[in-house]
Design a protein around this motif. Structure first.
Motif, mmCIF file in Angstrom:
data_model
loop_
_atom_site.group_PDB
_atom_site.id
_atom_site.type_symbol
_atom_site.label_atom_id
_atom_site.label_comp_id
_atom_site.label_asym_id
_atom_site.label_seq_id
_atom_site.Cartn_x
_atom_site.Cartn_y
_atom_site.Cartn_z
ATOM 1 N N ILE A 282 0.833 -1.205 0.000
ATOM 2 C CA ILE A 282 0.000 0.000 0.000
ATOM 3 C C ILE A 282 0.866 1.252 0.000
ATOM 4 O O ILE A 282 0.645 2.191 -0.781
ATOM 5 C CB ILE A 282 -0.947 -0.011 1.216
ATOM 6 C CG1 ILE A 282 -2.021 -1.093 1.053
ATOM 7 C CG2 ILE A 282 -1.596 1.360 1.400
ATOM 8 C CD1 ILE A 282 -2.875 -1.284 2.296
ATOM 9 N N GLY A 283 1.864 1.277 0.874
ATOM 10 C CA GLY A 283 2.728 2.453 0.957
ATOM 11 C C GLY A 283 3.528 2.684 -0.304
ATOM 12 O O GLY A 283 3.623 3.817 -0.803
ATOM 13 N N VAL A 284 4.108 1.632 -0.854
ATOM 14 C CA VAL A 284 4.911 1.765 -2.077
ATOM 15 C C VAL A 284 4.047 2.244 -3.237
ATOM 16 O O VAL A 284 4.414 3.168 -3.983
ATOM 17 C CB VAL A 284 5.585 0.422 -2.421
ATOM 18 C CG1 VAL A 284 6.216 0.486 -3.813
ATOM 19 C CG2 VAL A 284 6.646 0.071 -1.386
ATOM 20 N N ASN A 285 2.880 1.639 -3.401
ATOM 21 C CA ASN A 285 2.017 2.023 -4.513
ATOM 22 C C ASN A 285 1.493 3.451 -4.375
ATOM 23 O O ASN A 285 1.309 4.161 -5.363
ATOM 24 C CB ASN A 285 0.850 1.049 -4.643
ATOM 25 C CG ASN A 285 1.289 -0.314 -5.138
ATOM 26 O OD1 ASN A 285 2.437 -0.503 -5.518
ATOM 27 N ND2 ASN A 285 0.376 -1.276 -5.122
ATOM 28 N N GLY A 286 1.218 3.873 -3.143
ATOM 29 C CA GLY A 286 0.803 5.250 -2.934
ATOM 30 C C GLY A 286 1.888 6.236 -3.339
ATOM 31 O O GLY A 286 1.603 7.281 -3.943
ATOM 32 N N LEU A 287 3.140 5.911 -3.011
ATOM 33 C CA LEU A 287 4.251 6.768 -3.423
ATOM 34 C C LEU A 287 4.400 6.787 -4.943
ATOM 35 O O LEU A 287 4.684 7.835 -5.535
ATOM 36 C CB LEU A 287 5.549 6.276 -2.769
ATOM 37 C CG LEU A 287 5.653 6.441 -1.244
ATOM 38 C CD1 LEU A 287 6.931 5.788 -0.731
ATOM 39 C CD2 LEU A 287 5.629 7.921 -0.858
ATOM 40 N N VAL A 288 4.205 5.629 -5.580
ATOM 41 C CA VAL A 288 4.310 5.551 -7.042
ATOM 42 C C VAL A 288 3.225 6.405 -7.698
ATOM 43 O O VAL A 288 3.489 7.162 -8.649
ATOM 44 C CB VAL A 288 4.204 4.096 -7.523
ATOM 45 C CG1 VAL A 288 4.059 4.024 -9.043
ATOM 46 C CG2 VAL A 288 5.427 3.300 -7.090
ATOM 47 N N GLY A 289 1.987 6.313 -7.197
ATOM 48 C CA GLY A 289 0.905 7.122 -7.760
ATOM 49 C C GLY A 289 1.152 8.605 -7.600
ATOM 50 O O GLY A 289 0.933 9.399 -8.533
ATOM 51 N N THR A 290 1.635 9.008 -6.425
ATOM 52 C CA THR A 290 1.941 10.419 -6.189
ATOM 53 C C THR A 290 3.072 10.890 -7.092
ATOM 54 O O THR A 290 3.019 11.982 -7.679
ATOM 55 C CB THR A 290 2.320 10.639 -4.713
ATOM 56 O OG1 THR A 290 1.275 10.134 -3.875
ATOM 57 C CG2 THR A 290 2.544 12.117 -4.420
ATOM 58 N N ALA A 291 4.110 10.052 -7.216
ATOM 59 C CA ALA A 291 5.246 10.406 -8.066
ATOM 60 C C ALA A 291 4.816 10.565 -9.517
ATOM 61 O O ALA A 291 5.301 11.463 -10.227
ATOM 62 C CB ALA A 291 6.339 9.339 -7.947
ATOM 63 N N TYR A 292 3.883 9.721 -9.973
ATOM 64 C CA TYR A 292 3.419 9.825 -11.357
ATOM 65 C C TYR A 292 2.800 11.201 -11.614
ATOM 66 O O TYR A 292 3.114 11.854 -12.613
ATOM 67 C CB TYR A 292 2.404 8.721 -11.660
ATOM 68 C CG TYR A 292 1.813 8.829 -13.054
ATOM 69 C CD1 TYR A 292 2.487 8.297 -14.144
ATOM 70 C CD2 TYR A 292 0.604 9.491 -13.281
ATOM 71 C CE1 TYR A 292 1.967 8.416 -15.428
ATOM 72 C CE2 TYR A 292 0.074 9.608 -14.551
ATOM 73 C CZ TYR A 292 0.762 9.068 -15.626
ATOM 74 O OH TYR A 292 0.253 9.200 -16.890
ATOM 75 N N ILE A 293 1.925 11.631 -10.725
ATOM 76 C CA ILE A 293 1.268 12.934 -10.908
ATOM 77 C C ILE A 293 2.294 14.059 -10.916
ATOM 78 O O ILE A 293 2.241 14.973 -11.758
ATOM 79 C CB ILE A 293 0.212 13.166 -9.806
ATOM 80 C CG1 ILE A 293 -0.941 12.176 -9.961
ATOM 81 C CG2 ILE A 293 -0.298 14.592 -9.848
ATOM 82 C CD1 ILE A 293 -1.698 12.300 -11.262
ATOM 83 N N LEU A 294 3.259 14.006 -10.015
ATOM 84 C CA LEU A 294 4.255 15.071 -9.949
ATOM 85 C C LEU A 294 5.177 15.042 -11.160
ATOM 86 O O LEU A 294 5.551 16.096 -11.698
ATOM 87 C CB LEU A 294 5.059 14.944 -8.653
ATOM 88 C CG LEU A 294 4.261 15.114 -7.353
ATOM 89 C CD1 LEU A 294 5.170 14.913 -6.142
ATOM 90 C CD2 LEU A 294 3.586 16.493 -7.295
ATOM 91 N N LEU A 295 5.544 13.852 -11.623
ATOM 92 C CA LEU A 295 6.460 13.736 -12.757
ATOM 93 C C LEU A 295 5.845 14.231 -14.061
ATOM 94 O O LEU A 295 6.555 14.764 -14.926
ATOM 95 C CB LEU A 295 6.930 12.285 -12.917
ATOM 96 C CG LEU A 295 7.926 11.777 -11.866
ATOM 97 C CD1 LEU A 295 8.175 10.279 -12.035
ATOM 98 C CD2 LEU A 295 9.253 12.547 -11.970
ATOM 99 N N VAL A 296 4.540 14.038 -14.228
ATOM 100 C CA VAL A 296 3.900 14.495 -15.469
ATOM 101 C C VAL A 296 3.440 15.942 -15.358
ATOM 102 O O VAL A 296 2.817 16.464 -16.283
ATOM 103 C CB VAL A 296 2.711 13.586 -15.854
ATOM 104 C CG1 VAL A 296 3.156 12.146 -16.037
ATOM 105 C CG2 VAL A 296 1.565 13.688 -14.844
ATOM 106 N N GLY A 297 3.747 16.587 -14.245
ATOM 107 C CA GLY A 297 3.358 17.984 -14.078
ATOM 108 C C GLY A 297 1.895 18.173 -13.751
ATOM 109 O O GLY A 297 1.307 19.222 -14.071
#
Length: 484
Positions: A282-297
């Motif tokens: 859960i924690g890893v996937n939450g970080l991945v989802g957040t990182a995706y939004i930030l990386l694509v601006g």
């Protein structure tokens, strides 16, 4: 021994209550408390068509308090109906908390829940069998709000009646659509709701109504929300490793086994691996989802946080790092191919909710996952039109269409096998909670790992459900423990 293992489920209820209270406290911290009552009023009086960001229209305080209230309602409904807690309970809590930031509120969900309760009474079966379905069916909560507040025929009794009808119809429809997707679309209810909405919208149009999508989209919250989600995810990882009564090395071994699964539904990771690996996931996937939004601006707001919460919920039931990243990558590639960019609001959501197709990446390989994400990035922009913003799980609708096409095509042409329809009972997913022993499962590829024989699998469990290990040996059945 069995009693001790079942403790993994007993803590779901108090943990969910604590998380719900935390969401409400967060709302008070992030906003002026004096604004919250008016914000809640705006939330319950909106038509709620996609995309209605509660943070935009009401402020973060009212939005997170609404999310906390809806989550408490949801977990209490599961507990006091008698529906057993399992990994899918975590899915429901993630969905309800997430979509309570855009589209669901503590009033518009009740008529649909009542309709499903009436269906259970009509079938002379316990509501516990359908409680989870009732919560998922609130995907069409915007229809309740629209018929009560936005239609040219709008009235509160009409909204209630329509919601009851939706809740009454969806259990049987979702049971059928589940089978034809062969476990490749995790958001089955989104597909079922999409089909129903495609019938409802033309009927409304024939009577002079014209519901249509909207766009209320908050910006400027990335710093605050990234910090909050990051801390929450790190807390989940810490608890997974150090607060579940299992040695960290055992949690890590379980997480590695979890990463070797396909994610094909049904994949109840809580039953299969226990609380530690699931919390880490859960924690890893939450970080991945957040990182995706930030990386694509993109923007962290109600809808995108709802997508992240949904990914975190499904981290207990099919999603993990290796099967969601290919789909996200496919969506991002597709965005550029269509002369858009991944920060386009609908494509931000597609990158998150498109992970409903994670089982395609897990079952057939990452290249097919990228292909599924690429197709999804185009299709999801078109499927919203026929349902006029009434179906909150629009990505599930698009994902269902893709799963129905890709599964038999890849199976027959790419894998040279004969595709078959599933025959499991959809509602068995919500009735079983017996743990599965995965201690003998392989976590690495070997010379013969591609041959999924019974020598690689644990012995059959004594209970009978869609999770029975005998059924997992069939090529056309969901193989929770299948390696990449």
């Amino acid at each position: 021994m069995l009693h001790n293992v079942h403790k993994r489920y007993e803590k779901i209820f108090p943990a969910t209550l604590a998380l719900s209270v935390g969401l409400m406290v967060l709302g008070v911290i992030l906003d002026d408390p004096a604004r919250i009552p008016m914000g809640l009023y705006r939330i319950i009086t909106m038509q709620d068509l996609l995309i209605t960001d509660y943070i935009y229209i009401a402020g973060p305080g009212a939005a997170f308090i609404n999310a906390g209230i809806v989550t408490i309602i949801s977990v209490c409904l599961i507990k006091y109906s008698g529906d057993p807690f399992n990994g899918f309970t975590i899915v429901e809590m993630g969905l309800m908390a997430g979509f309570s930031l855009f589209g669901k509120n503590f009033l518009n969900i009740w008529p649909i829940i009542l309709g499903t309760w009436l269906y259970a009474r009509f079938q002379r079966e316990p509501f516990a069998k359908y409680a989870s379905v009732a919560l998922l069916a609130t995907s069409l909560a915007p229809l309740v709000s629209y018929m009560a507040l936005g239609s040219i025929h709008a009235s509160i009794p009409l909204g209630v009646i329509v919601g009851i009808l939706v809740g009454f119809l969806l259990p049987s429809l979702s049971g059928y659509t589940y089978k034809i997707q062969n476990g490749m679309n995790l958001y089955n209810m989104g597909f079922a709701c999409g089909i129903l909405a495609m019938m409802i919208v033309p009927i409304l149009t024939a009577f002079g109504d014209k519901p249509d999508s909207v766009l209320y989209w908050a910006e400027g919250y990335n710093g605050r929300f990234a910090a909050v989600i990051g801390i929450l995810c790190l807390v989940f990882i810490y608890i997974g490793f150090f607060a579940t009564g299992i040695p960290p090395w055992a949690v890590w071994a379980g997480y590695r086994r979890l990463l070797s699964t396909t994610g094909r539904a049904p994949s109840d990771y809580l039953r299969m691996f226990g609380a530690g690996p699931v919390l880490v996931n859960i924690g890893v996937n939450g970080l991945v989802g957040t990182a995706y939004i930030l990386l694509v601006g993109g923007d962290l707001n109600g809808p995108t946080i709802g997508g992240i919460f949904t990914i975190m919920g499904f981290s207990a039931f099919g999603k993990h790092l290796f099967n969601i990243v290919p789909v996200m990558l496919g969506v991002a590639i597709g965005a550029y191919g269509m002369h858009y960019s991944p920060d386009y609001p609908s494509l931000q959501l597609a990158g998150l909710f498109g992970t409903t197709l994670a089982p395609i990446a897990g079952h057939f390989g990452p290249l097919y996952g990228i292909l599924a994400g690429f197709i999804h990035s185009a299709l999801v922009l078109q499927t919203g039109g026929p349902v006029a913003g009434l179906n909150l799980y629009n990505n599930g609708f698009s994902g269902g269409l893709i799963a129905i096409v890709l599964y038999p095509t890849i199976t027959a042409i790419g894998k040279h096998r004969r595709p078959k329809l599933r025959d499991e009972d959809y509602f068995d997913l919500f009735e079983e909670s017996e743990p599965i022993d995965t201690s003998t499962w392989r976590t690495h590829h070997g010379s013969d790992d591609h041959e999924h024989t019974k020598d690689h699998m644990p012995p059959p469990q004594p209970h009978h459900s869609v999770y029975d290990q005998d059924s997992l040996m069939e090529d056309d059945q969901p193989a929770d423990c299948e390696v990449h």
